[in-house]
Design an enzyme around this catalytic site. Structure first.
Site, mmCIF file in Angstrom:
data_model
loop_
_atom_site.group_PDB
_atom_site.id
_atom_site.type_symbol
_atom_site.label_atom_id
_atom_site.label_comp_id
_atom_site.label_asym_id
_atom_site.label_seq_id
_atom_site.Cartn_x
_atom_site.Cartn_y
_atom_site.Cartn_z
ATOM 1 N N ASP A 1 -11.950 -25.078 17.015
ATOM 2 C CA ASP A 1 -12.402 -24.128 15.999
ATOM 3 C C ASP A 1 -12.635 -24.815 14.643
ATOM 4 O O ASP A 1 -11.891 -25.719 14.268
ATOM 5 C CB ASP A 1 -11.304 -23.061 15.860
ATOM 6 C CG ASP A 1 -11.753 -21.850 15.098
ATOM 7 O OD1 ASP A 1 -12.885 -21.824 14.616
ATOM 8 O OD2 ASP A 1 -10.931 -20.904 15.008
ATOM 9 N N ARG B 1 -6.340 -10.887 13.716
ATOM 10 C CA ARG B 1 -6.604 -12.230 13.211
ATOM 11 C C ARG B 1 -7.803 -12.200 12.235
ATOM 12 O O ARG B 1 -8.683 -13.063 12.289
ATOM 13 C CB ARG B 1 -6.893 -13.199 14.354
ATOM 14 C CG ARG B 1 -6.527 -14.641 14.027
ATOM 15 C CD ARG B 1 -7.128 -15.626 15.005
ATOM 16 N NE ARG B 1 -6.614 -16.962 14.756
ATOM 17 C CZ ARG B 1 -7.205 -18.073 15.142
ATOM 18 N NH1 ARG B 1 -8.338 -18.037 15.796
ATOM 19 N NH2 ARG B 1 -6.676 -19.243 14.881
ATOM 20 N N LYS C 1 -15.096 -24.602 25.329
ATOM 21 C CA LYS C 1 -13.881 -23.768 25.380
ATOM 22 C C LYS C 1 -14.263 -22.394 24.827
ATOM 23 O O LYS C 1 -14.614 -22.277 23.657
ATOM 24 C CB LYS C 1 -12.777 -24.416 24.539
ATOM 25 C CG LYS C 1 -11.481 -23.612 24.448
ATOM 26 C CD LYS C 1 -10.438 -24.417 23.663
ATOM 27 C CE LYS C 1 -9.200 -23.618 23.327
ATOM 28 N NZ LYS C 1 -8.283 -24.383 22.443
ATOM 29 N N MET D 1 -11.124 -16.023 22.808
ATOM 30 C CA MET D 1 -11.189 -14.584 22.510
ATOM 31 C C MET D 1 -9.851 -14.230 21.881
ATOM 32 O O MET D 1 -8.838 -14.154 22.564
ATOM 33 C CB MET D 1 -11.383 -13.829 23.828
ATOM 34 C CG MET D 1 -11.745 -12.383 23.671
ATOM 35 S SD MET D 1 -10.430 -11.283 24.193
ATOM 36 C CE MET D 1 -11.272 -9.739 24.254
ATOM 37 N N ASN D 2 -9.857 -14.037 20.550
ATOM 38 C CA ASN D 2 -8.577 -14.053 19.844
ATOM 39 C C ASN D 2 -8.077 -12.723 19.301
ATOM 40 O O ASN D 2 -7.351 -12.695 18.314
ATOM 41 C CB ASN D 2 -8.640 -15.087 18.715
ATOM 42 C CG ASN D 2 -8.360 -16.476 19.253
ATOM 43 O OD1 ASN D 2 -7.432 -16.667 20.027
ATOM 44 N ND2 ASN D 2 -9.183 -17.439 18.880
ATOM 45 N N CYS E 1 -10.186 -19.083 27.429
ATOM 46 C CA CYS E 1 -9.035 -19.067 26.521
ATOM 47 C C CYS E 1 -9.004 -17.689 25.884
ATOM 48 O O CYS E 1 -10.050 -17.086 25.639
ATOM 49 C CB CYS E 1 -9.196 -20.153 25.454
ATOM 50 S SG CYS E 1 -7.827 -20.215 24.278
ATOM 51 N N GLY F 1 -6.400 -16.690 22.980
ATOM 52 C CA GLY F 1 -5.139 -16.966 22.305
ATOM 53 C C GLY F 1 -4.187 -17.593 23.312
ATOM 54 O O GLY F 1 -3.043 -17.181 23.456
ATOM 55 N N ASP G 1 -7.169 -14.645 34.466
ATOM 56 C CA ASP G 1 -7.357 -13.796 35.646
ATOM 57 C C ASP G 1 -8.465 -14.376 36.506
ATOM 58 O O ASP G 1 -9.220 -15.250 36.091
ATOM 59 C CB ASP G 1 -7.667 -12.355 35.220
ATOM 60 C CG ASP G 1 -8.878 -12.270 34.305
ATOM 61 O OD1 ASP G 1 -9.986 -12.601 34.772
ATOM 62 O OD2 ASP G 1 -8.724 -11.887 33.129
ATOM 63 N N ASP H 1 -0.946 -20.708 24.278
ATOM 64 C CA ASP H 1 -0.925 -21.414 22.990
ATOM 65 C C ASP H 1 0.403 -22.138 22.806
ATOM 66 O O ASP H 1 0.547 -22.933 21.884
ATOM 67 C CB ASP H 1 -1.132 -20.425 21.835
ATOM 68 C CG ASP H 1 -2.609 -20.206 21.541
ATOM 69 O OD1 ASP H 1 -3.441 -20.956 22.084
ATOM 70 O OD2 ASP H 1 -2.927 -19.283 20.764
ATOM 71 N N GLU I 1 4.527 -45.330 22.423
ATOM 72 C CA GLU I 1 4.036 -44.049 22.951
ATOM 73 C C GLU I 1 2.624 -44.206 23.505
ATOM 74 O O GLU I 1 2.275 -43.633 24.537
ATOM 75 C CB GLU I 1 4.056 -42.982 21.850
ATOM 76 C CG GLU I 1 5.446 -42.419 21.623
ATOM 77 C CD GLU I 1 5.497 -41.412 20.481
ATOM 78 O OE1 GLU I 1 6.397 -40.580 20.490
ATOM 79 O OE2 GLU I 1 4.626 -41.484 19.572
HETATM 80 C C1 GLA Z 1 -6.716 -19.775 19.794
HETATM 81 C C2 GLA Z 1 -6.610 -20.803 20.902
HETATM 82 C C3 GLA Z 1 -6.197 -22.125 20.328
HETATM 83 C C4 GLA Z 1 -7.203 -22.557 19.293
HETATM 84 C C5 GLA Z 1 -7.344 -21.490 18.223
HETATM 85 C C6 GLA Z 1 -8.486 -21.804 17.287
HETATM 86 O O1 GLA Z 1 -5.478 -19.450 19.293
HETATM 87 O O2 GLA Z 1 -5.746 -20.374 21.890
HETATM 88 O O3 GLA Z 1 -6.103 -23.090 21.347
HETATM 89 O O4 GLA Z 1 -8.434 -22.802 19.907
HETATM 90 O O5 GLA Z 1 -7.601 -20.221 18.784
HETATM 91 O O6 GLA Z 1 -8.661 -20.847 16.317
#
Ligand code: GLA
Length: 726
Positions: A366, A442, A475, A478-479, A525, A527, A533, A547, A613
């Site tokens: 994002d 959001r 990706k 949908m938030n 995705c 959130g 599903d 997340d 690492e």
């Molecule tokens: C959601 C997604 C995260 C990220 C943010 C970006 O929360 O699950 O992985 O992409 O949006 O705003």
């Protein structure tokens, strides 16, 4: 194999290990006679008992037979208002206000291959499938109902779908249309559901069915973080390896209802389908409605077998994988490293640190478009923010490619911020009822994806972006949940169609994108795992599982998810410590082991990691690539319950049982811990396996006695055992 006994109207669906049967009786009522472990056949309606039960009425055509009641008979697709008081599968309202549905059998049809559903995701395949269509009608209402059954014998999978057609001369309002009704002539069963919330998805809950209805559902417009459209009914004693269990999933991404009812006679009914909440479809004469697909697996040998059947069927007959036959790339995503605060050089620096470690795909999350410096503006403006990315994607993508990596981007097509050019131009394109303020989630609103012009505009802009550079991954996020569900484009009496039309709109764009850019791997995705599903998996072969990237929390989330969905569908990344969601620090080795129980990638700025690492990461990536087939396509065995046991353990076994990978993560460490052995599963008992290249062990010993677990020396340590047969 589907066996039709036309004379007695008995229809039997056999899979390799299970049998499903229905029969149209003398009144042409379609009865469900059996679903369970495979049996030879015959007419199982002899199992059904008849008795006069108080307050269970008798249909008019039963005459004086008071033992014949729709209320007590096991139904294949339950009716409404005419004598069955249990959960109805269908409900429609005629112009006279009546809400009665009385379905009787009129015929059936057997086809080779698998049916498809217009505008909806569904399992697919060739001649290894058979399809049975059973025709029912309500003669008085002039409504016909077609029940579809897809049988994938090798997978022990039976799919179901329903098409309702108004054959009358007046409009009918369809208010309920389940995809699956399953009556059990037994009551002693447990109901298992997968529940949670944002960042804690799909925790397993199990409880005996008690009298009445127990249900999980979503009314959020997406299948939700809170409940999953996958449920299990099982024998009380069923566990990973024993007992009969029935898994039912809905191939759908919107509002759903999964309800189990324990009836007066201590039988059970399971119902699964689109949620009747705010659902009402007007069917004009000749119009039809198709309910989404449901899929069933019965396992006579516990949950493990059920999961493996779902996993294989999803991998081979549901998803469309652009990397089929090959390997999906190991990715690095910049979200947790930068959130919205980046420019080209920052992104290139993250990619540059990842490339030498073997990471193959850079995903820009994002913040790359419109005026998007935080989450309160920019959504809807799908053009590159040239302040952050001068020269646009045509400049950035080649820089990533030059590192030997492929390039992917984040989008959230269904949403709009009020502070965006799109919203300023088309405020009526957001879902919102006239005369009332609408809820933000959001800081964003939901676009009315039921409208063709809205979808065309959004997809047009995104298509341009996808065509402007060499992009191999998207990706799709949908938030927020849907509120204020009202469309300026629908008449008052059709607003009840909006939730479903929204989902169809999402599927339409996903389908267009998949067809226009078949090489692009789409990750779903919401959130994290708010829309995890089977409907989404049809278009997006992998879905960001949560997340929550904390490896220890992830053990439970991935455990619950694994009951239905395969490893290859679970987006999982190694992230930095202390973890952003929990503040916990877990060793890098363990974070790698946990992410390898999914699609595997990284989500951190590798410039911030130490040389040691980096070496570990390089080894992890190489290990994952070497064992990709085993990890992603092997048979999956759960070896522990991370909610109850002091460790989480799982195992993948190759189909020829020559190889296996065992992964284990310990919980917090304690002094004087007991000695423990981990019993493995699915091996060839007679084979000799080298464990991590050491001395050979017999398969039967590893399964019956187990592998002695080393004592951990700190919290949250892990181990991986690679077994190969000599
Ligand atoms: C959601 C997604 C995260 C990220 C943010 C970006 O929360 O699950 O992985 O992409 O949006 O705003």
């Amino acid at each position: 194999m589907i066996v039709l006994d036309q004379e007695n109207k008995v229809f039997t669906l056999h899979t390799r290990n299970t049998t499903y049967q229905m029969k149209a009786d003398r009144s042409r009522v379609l009865l469900h006679t059996y679903y369970g472990p495979r049996i030879g056949g015959g007419d199982l309606s002899r199992l059904i008992q008849y008795a006069d039960r108080g307050f269970s009425p008798n249909p008019g055509d039963a005459g004086e037979d008071r033992a014949y009641s729709l209320d007590t008979l096991p139904q294949e697709y339950s009716t409404c208002g005419v004598g069955d008081f249990r959960l109805p599968s269908i409900e429609f309202e005629r112009p006279d206000g009546s809400r009665l549905a009385d379905l009787r059998y009129t015929g059936c049809q057997l086809n080779r291959g698998k049916y498809a559903l217009p505008g909806l995701p569904a399992f697919w395949g060739g001649d290894e499938w058979e399809t049975l269509v059973v025709f029912l009608e309500d003669a008085a209402a002039q409504m016909s109902v077609e029940l579809y059954y897809g049988v994938a014998e090798e997978h022990d999978l039976i799919t179901r779908a329903v098409r309702v057609v108004n054959r009358g001369t007046e409009a009918v309002r369809l208010c309920r249309c389940a995809s699956l009704c399953l009556d059990f002539q037994r009551g002693d069963m447990d109901f298992i559901t997968f529940n949670g919330c944002h960042a804690q998805e799909r925790n397993l809950n199990r409880a005996p069915l008690r009298p009445g209805v127990q249900s999980v559902e979503s009314v959020r417009g997406a299948s939700s973080h809170h409940h999953n459209p996958f449920v299990i009914l099982c024998e009380r004693g069923a566990n990973e390896d024993c007992g009969t269990c029935f898994g039912a999933m809905l191939v759908y991404s919107g509002n759903f209802l999964a309800a189990a009812e324990r009836t007066q006679l201590e039988n059970n009914r399971l119902l699964l389908g689109v949620n009747p909440y705010h659902f009402c479809y007007t069917l004009a004469p000749g119009q039809d409605f198709t309910a989404p697909e449901a899929a069933l697996v019965c396992s006579p040998r516990g949950f493990g077998q059920m999961s493996r059947q779902f996993h294989r069927a999803i991998r081979e007959h549901l998803i469309h994988d652009p990397c089929a036959g090959g390997r999906r790339p190991v990715l690095i995503n910049n979200w947790e490293a930068t959130e919205f605060h980046f420019d080209s050089s920052k992104l290139v620096s993250i990619a540059s640190a990842a490339a030498p470690l073997g990471i193959e795909l850079f995903v820009m999350d994002d913040g790359w478009f419109g005026k998007r410096d935080g989450d309160s503006s920019g959504l809807g403006d799908w053009f590159v923010n040239e302040t952050k990315l001068p020269g646009g994607l045509a400049d950035l993508a080649p820089k990533i490619r030059a590192l030997g990596m492929s390039f992917g981007i984040w989008i959230e097509p269904e949403m709009v911020n009020e502070d965006s050019d799109l919203y300023r131009a088309h405020p009526d394109w957001a879902l919102r009822a006239p005369g009332r303020p609408c809820a933000r989630g959001r800081s964003q609103l939901v676009l009315d994806f039921s409208r063709r012009e809205v979808r065309d505009h959004v997809y047009g802009a995104i298509k341009q972006v996808l065509g402007s550079a060499d992009i191999s991954y998207v990706k799709w996020d949908m938030n927020r949940s849907l509120t204020d569900v009202w469309s300026a484009a629908l008449p008052a009496d059709r607003q009840g169609e909006l939730f479903h039309r929204f989902v169809l709109g999402v599927y339409d764009i996903l389908d267009r994108m998949r067809r226009d850019f078949p090489h692009i791997l789409i990750e779903g995705c919401c959130g994290g795992g708010g829309r995890f599903d089977a409907g989404m998996l049809y278009y997006t072969p992998q879905i960001w599982c949560s997340d929550n990237t904390d490896a220890i929390d992830r053990l439970r989330i991935q455990y619950g998810t694994s009951f239905c969905y395969p490893v290859s569908s679970m987006g999982a990344h190694v992230s930095a410590v202390p973890n952003q969601q929990t503040g916990r620090s877990v060793p890098i080795e363990t974070r790698g082991v946990v992410a390898m129980a999914g699609t595997f990638g990284y989500e951190m700025d590798l410039n911030q990691t130490t040389g040691g690492e980096k070496e570990t990461i390089k080894r992890q990536v190489a290990f994952f690539k070497t064992h990709y087939d085993l990890i992603q396509r092997g048979d999956y065995y759960r070896l522990s319950d991370p909610f109850a046991d002091p460790y989480a353990a799982w195992e993948q076994v190759s189909s020829d049982r020559r190889e296996a990978l065992v992964s284990l993560v310990y919980g917090p460490n304690h002094a004087s811990a007991p000695f423990r052995a981990l019993r493995l599963k699915g091996l060839d008992p007679d084979a000799l396996y080298r464990v991590n290249g050491g001395e050979p062990w017999r398969g039967d010993v590893l399964m019956a006695a187990g592998w002695p677990l080393p004592m951990p020396t700190g919290d949250y340590q892990s181990l991986q055992l690679y077994l190969n047969a000599e």
